[in-house]
Design an enzyme around this catalytic site. Structure first.
Site, PDB file in Angstrom:
ATOM      1  CD  GLU A 163      -2.932   1.173   2.279  1.00  0.00           C
ATOM      2  OE1 GLU A 163      -4.040   1.675   2.106  1.00  0.00           O
ATOM      3  OE2 GLU A 163      -2.566   0.712   3.365  1.00  0.00           O
ATOM      4  N   GLY A 182       3.622   2.056  10.710  1.00  0.00           N
ATOM      5  CA  GLY A 182       3.480   1.403  12.003  1.00  0.00           C
ATOM      6  C   GLY A 182       3.067  -0.036  11.813  1.00  0.00           C
ATOM      7  CB  ALA A 183       0.749  -2.113  11.688  1.00  0.00           C
ATOM      8  CG  MET A 184       0.246  -3.192   4.894  1.00  0.00           C
ATOM      9  SD  MET A 184      -0.774  -1.779   4.418  1.00  0.00           S
ATOM     10  CE  MET A 184      -1.990  -2.608   3.387  1.00  0.00           C
ATOM     11  CD  GLU A 185      -4.685  -1.811   5.775  1.00  0.00           C
ATOM     12  OE1 GLU A 185      -5.248  -1.115   4.917  1.00  0.00           O
ATOM     13  OE2 GLU A 185      -3.755  -1.386   6.495  1.00  0.00           O
ATOM     14  CG  ASN A 186      -0.119  -6.854   4.176  1.00  0.00           C
ATOM     15  OD1 ASN A 186      -0.113  -6.022   3.289  1.00  0.00           O
ATOM     16  ND2 ASN A 186       0.823  -6.908   5.106  1.00  0.00           N
ATOM     17  CD  GLU A 244      -2.820  -1.895  10.690  1.00  0.00           C
ATOM     18  OE1 GLU A 244      -3.320  -2.175   9.590  1.00  0.00           O
ATOM     19  OE2 GLU A 244      -2.352  -0.777  10.954  1.00  0.00           O
ATOM     20  CG  HIS A 264      -7.589  -1.502   7.915  1.00  0.00           C
ATOM     21  ND1 HIS A 264      -8.373  -0.556   7.295  1.00  0.00           N
ATOM     22  CD2 HIS A 264      -6.535  -0.824   8.459  1.00  0.00           C
ATOM     23  CE1 HIS A 264      -7.822   0.638   7.463  1.00  0.00           C
ATOM     24  NE2 HIS A 264      -6.714   0.502   8.162  1.00  0.00           N
TER      25      HIS A 264
END
Length: 919
Positions: free
Chosen positions: A180, A316-320, A353, A356
């Protein structure tokens, strides 16, 4: 995606003591501000870069993707077989592709012969490739095959390498992803737009001693025929999903696991040997999944969810979907060495996350214009989730300080943007991952939730998620669902909040009419530079709640203000009762009271009869009005002294932030020490009440408050605090008495601010010895407190060393800029001198915007705005253009504030010194 926490913005503003300043004065100030903006070319954003979305003639149905990363030479090989639909006859296929070399490509219509592509035309600027074919591809389905190679880059985007050190001290690399917004195209050629969804069958060829993860569960793992040291890992087919949510990780990890009460397998992957540090996040995730399932009344759609800590990670983080990636500091908690604020942060980020997984993954925005649907909603509901899991955190009060006020700071600028903002080119998409999409988005959803009530809100959310699951939606689709659920004019109300930038200032005055109170309300756009100047002032449909001292926690009246002015009658309000707008600081507006109304509210601060979140909102509004030139800063300082009995952590946090902004401003004067004396006077009583050590019965918020207060007093040079900090630091370094995690930041900050080169060397040694990234970050964030010029330079050099992870360089340089006047100048020079290295390191992502913002926004001299603008004209940073405009505007606002109020502030502080006030 959860952006890493930023330092508090240097932009606070608003409310009112006494009659409004003459309109002409405001007009002159505003026009002069805007003249300076125009003279610097800062009043409007530059023209958008040309951009076209992908043609719709060919689209994917399924990607069958096999990747073979080489963790030694940092390359990867890929094979793609995409089931595609040709919707309109064509002899070319246009896809997204960046930093990838295509070896061969062909298309085979279903039941027909393969057609080999005869040319690959790369449009590097647009990150596209056109595959040309010698004959026309007819409508129907077929298979597109592409063999390609790429680089495992070190830019923390696309398919990249992340460096880590094994327990034995060996440096190794993992292969990880961050797609993203527009970086799946760096891992494989694809239709990289959120609305072009497909299913994915992913395989990874990896060393047999490595962990391989992707969105779905493993369905097969077998030896790779060409190399006995490799295995091929196949994953189950995904649901229909967008490319930016695809993920894969190859590396060495331990894990802890559990099952949610709904039977979903939950795992937290940690660096080897640190599985224990994943247990807190595992507990939060296992509670969160059922909470969201019940709230949305929609089950989690995948069989598993993995949460994994990545060493080098920009966000910080990614919601894959099914494989959520995190910075180590956003996921790992050491039971003995993590502080209370870290636990809270991990809980919030996990909540964000996992939200999401429904809101963004199951239902995805149609285009990046609607990014706020993803991020604003997740930024709101993360608080709802944490409040459910940890009610002792008083998290909704913290929301006001962390998100609501942050959004208002940015949205009051001329260079803000609407929540719904038209974007095209990838560099423009990166720009809108900001406090408007996240924090303003969350704030207006909080206001909307309050306006329609939780029952109808949940009903509308279920309708929305059910109708659009595995599809795409726009903002209007959400409004329609909520309107159908509530029967209220949601679209009409919310369009005023999402389609135009800014927010209103509500001016209110009161008149007692027998047993009733008549309120006269008016609204006007609030501007950080003073009064709105323009032909047609924007208007909002504003949900307004009104409370009185009879019951401060309940709304006596709720109205929808849908016109510029209106009168409201409150029945049965006694003359001695106060009246307050915006109960709970839920409405996204500032309030300016008549002098009499404000005077009646001040005792509620001293005796705590005003609820904490209302005390916070009142103070924050006042501060912002002062910044905008609507009231004097001296009046705000007087109100701040009324908080002597304040017990609430978040109220103190907001006060601390505002006094920090004022201290930064006054660092440009020769009376900086006087404002530090004021800080000591305000914070000393609460510091004495708290002491250094926890007392029986204390909880999470007491720990946060103690760290905040001791840090504030230590930084200001409070003698007793400084002496005790030095004593405890010495014992800590010598191993006699290890500092508790909650005291480390304030102690480190205090001894560095008032220390020498030896102190800095000890801190750098502690940094090198730290095994935990949280401790390294804790030290990195305070290094900029050092005051001596040669030590400042040493810290800046350290920021670019191998000792600091790439994503953390920003906080080290930003800390120097925020630490002192000399530090600010040194940091700006350092950025200019090292611009090429810094820009290449972050490749124009949001970290470059963060770096610029933290480094220059504290200046308060007009000419610096011109210098900053000139530098970036000759050193373009396309993804940070809006940030640069905002920073220059803030510099001008700081300069105007200083010119306007410096002398009166100085006189007030001298007067206090001569005759200390009694409160």
């Amino acid at each position: 995606m959860w952006l890493a926490a930023a330092a508090p913005s240097l932009a606070r503003r608003l409310l009112f003591l006494g009659p409004p300043p003459p309109p002409l004065l405001l007009l002159v100030f505003s026009r002069s501000s805007r003249r300076r903006l125009h003279s610097l070319g800062l009043a409007a954003m530059p023209e958008k870069r040309p951009f076209e979305r992908l043609p719709a003639d060919v689209s994917p149905i399924n990607y069958s993707l096999c990747l073979k990363p080489d963790l030694l030479d940092f390359t990867f090989e890929g094979k793609l077989e995409a089931a595609a639909q040709v919707r309109q006859a064509t002899n070319q296929i246009v896809m997204n592709c960046a930093d990838i070399d295509i070896i061969t490509a062909s298309y085979a219509p279903e039941g027909d012969e393969e057609i080999h592509a005869t040319g690959f035309n790369y449009q590097n600027e647009d990150e596209k490739v056109t595959l040309s074919f010698p004959s026309t591809l007819q409508t129907g389905t077929g298979t597109l095959k592409i063999d390609f190679v790429g680089e495992l880059n070190d830019k923390m985007k696309g398919f990249y390498r992340s460096k880590y050190t094994t327990p034995s001290g060996e440096v190794r690399y993992a292969a990880v992803t961050q797609f993203e917004a527009t970086d799946a195209r760096r891992a494989f050629p694809c239709w990289d737009e959120p609305a072009i969804k497909a299913t994915f069958d992913i395989s990874l060829v990896v060393p047999k001693d490595r962990v391989a993860l992707s969105n779905m569960n493993v369905i097969d793992r077998k030896p790779y025929p060409d190399d006995e040291n490799l295995v091929e890992v196949k994953f189950a087919r995904t649901p229909v999903m967008s490319t930016y949510l695809v993920a894969f990780v190859v590396g060495e990890y331990d894990f802890v696991e559990t099952r949610s009460k709904d039977g979903v397998c939950v795992r937290v992957y940690t660096p080897v040997g640190k599985a224990e540090q994943g247990k807190f996040a595992l507990e939060v995730a296992a509670k969160t999944l059922p909470f969201y399932k019940d709230y949305f009344n929609v089950p989690y759609p995948l069989p598993k969810i993995d949460l994994i800590a990545i060493a080098d990670f920009a966000a910080g983080a990614m919601e894959n979907w099914g494989l959520v990636t995190y910075r180590e500091t956003a996921l790992l908690i050491d039971p003995k060495n993590s502080c209370s604020s870290s636990r809270q942060w991990v809980a919030l980020v996990v909540g964000h996350e996992l939200a999401h997984q429904w809101f963004g993954n199951l239902v995805t925005m149609e285009w990046w214009t609607h990014l706020w649907l993803n991020e604003g909603f997740a930024s709101w509901i993360e608080y709802l989730c944490v409040d459910h899991c940890f009610p002792e955190y008083d998290i909704w009060t913290q929301f006001v300080s962390a998100d609501y006020t942050r959004a208002q700071e940015l949205d009051a600028l001329d260079n803000s943007h609407p929540i719904e903002v038209s974007v095209g080119h990838p560099s423009e998409v990166d720009e809108i991952f900001d406090a408007i999409s996240y924090s303003k988005g969350a704030s207006v959803i909080r206001m909307l939730h309050d306006y329609i009530g939780d029952k109808d809100f949940k009903k509308g959310m279920n309708m929305y998620l059910t109708k659009f699951q595995q599809k795409n939606a726009a903002t209007e689709d959400l409004w329609e669902s909520l309107e159908n659920a509530s029967g209220k004019p949601i679209a009409a109300v919310m369009n005023t909040w999402t389609k135009q930038m800014g927010f209103p200032l509500i001016y209110v005055e009161a008149e007692q009419v027998e047993d009733d109170r008549l309120l006269r309300l008016s609204q006007k756009k609030f501007c950080a530079g003073g009064s709105y100047v323009g032909e047609d002032c924007p208007q909002w449909m504003v949900p307004i709640t009104i409370s009185t001292s009879e019951d401060p926690n309940q709304a006596k009246l709720k109205i929808l203000m849908d016109k510029p002015e209106m009168n409201v009658v409150l029945k049965n309000v006694k003359p001695d009762q106060w009246v307050k707008l915006n109960l709970g600081t839920v409405g996204f507006y500032r309030t300016q009271y008549s002098s009499a109304m404000l005077e009646s509210l001040l005792p509620g601060i001293r005796d705590l009869s005003l609820p904490p979140v209302d005390r916070l909102g009142l103070q924050n509004d006042l501060f912002s009005l002062a910044r905008a030139g609507i009231i004097s800063t001296v009046e705000v300082l007087k109100v701040m002294e009324a908080f002597v009995n304040e017990p609430n952590y978040t109220v103190w946090s907001d006060l601390s932030c505002n006094l920090g902004i004022l201290s930064t401003l006054l660092s440009h004067t020769d009376f900086y020490e006087e404002i530090q004396e004021f800080v000591k006077d305000v914070f000393s009583p609460i510091g004495e009440r708290l002491g250094w050590d926890p007392k029986p019965g204390e909880g999470h918020l007491d720990a946060l408050l103690r760290g905040l207060v001791l840090g504030k007093l230590g930084k200001a040079g409070h003698k007793a605090t400084l002496e005790e900090a030095r004593r405890r630091f010495k014992d800590h370094v010598e191993g006699k008495q290890i500092l508790s995690a909650d005291l480390r930041s304030p102690v480190y900050l205090t001894v560095l601010k008032h220390g020498d080169g030896t102190t800095l060397d000890i801190m750098l040694k502690l940094h090198k010895q730290a095994d935990m990234q949280e401790e390294k970050n804790r030290i990195e964030r305070v290094l900029g407190a050092t005051l001596l010029p040669d030590l400042i330079q040493k810290v800046l050099t350290f920021a670019l060393s191998e000792e600091v992870r790439p994503q953390d360089t920003v906080s080290v340089i930003g800390g120097v800029a925020g630490g002192s006047k000399h530090g600010r100048k040194a940091a700006w020079k350092f950025i200019k001198d090292n611009w090429e290295e810094l820009y290449n390191r972050y490749q124009g992502g949001f970290l470059i915007s963060r770096l610029i913002k933290l480094s220059v926004e504290g200046f308060a001299v007009d000419k610096m705005a011109g210098e900053v603008k000139a530098f970036f004209e000759s050193h373009p940073a396309p993804s940070a253009e809006r940030t640069i405009q905002q920073c220059c505007e803030n510099i001008l606002l700081n300069a105007a504030w200083l010119k306007r109020d410096a002398e009166s502030i100085h006189q007030y502080l001298l007067q206090r010194k001569a005759s200390p006030p009694t409160v």
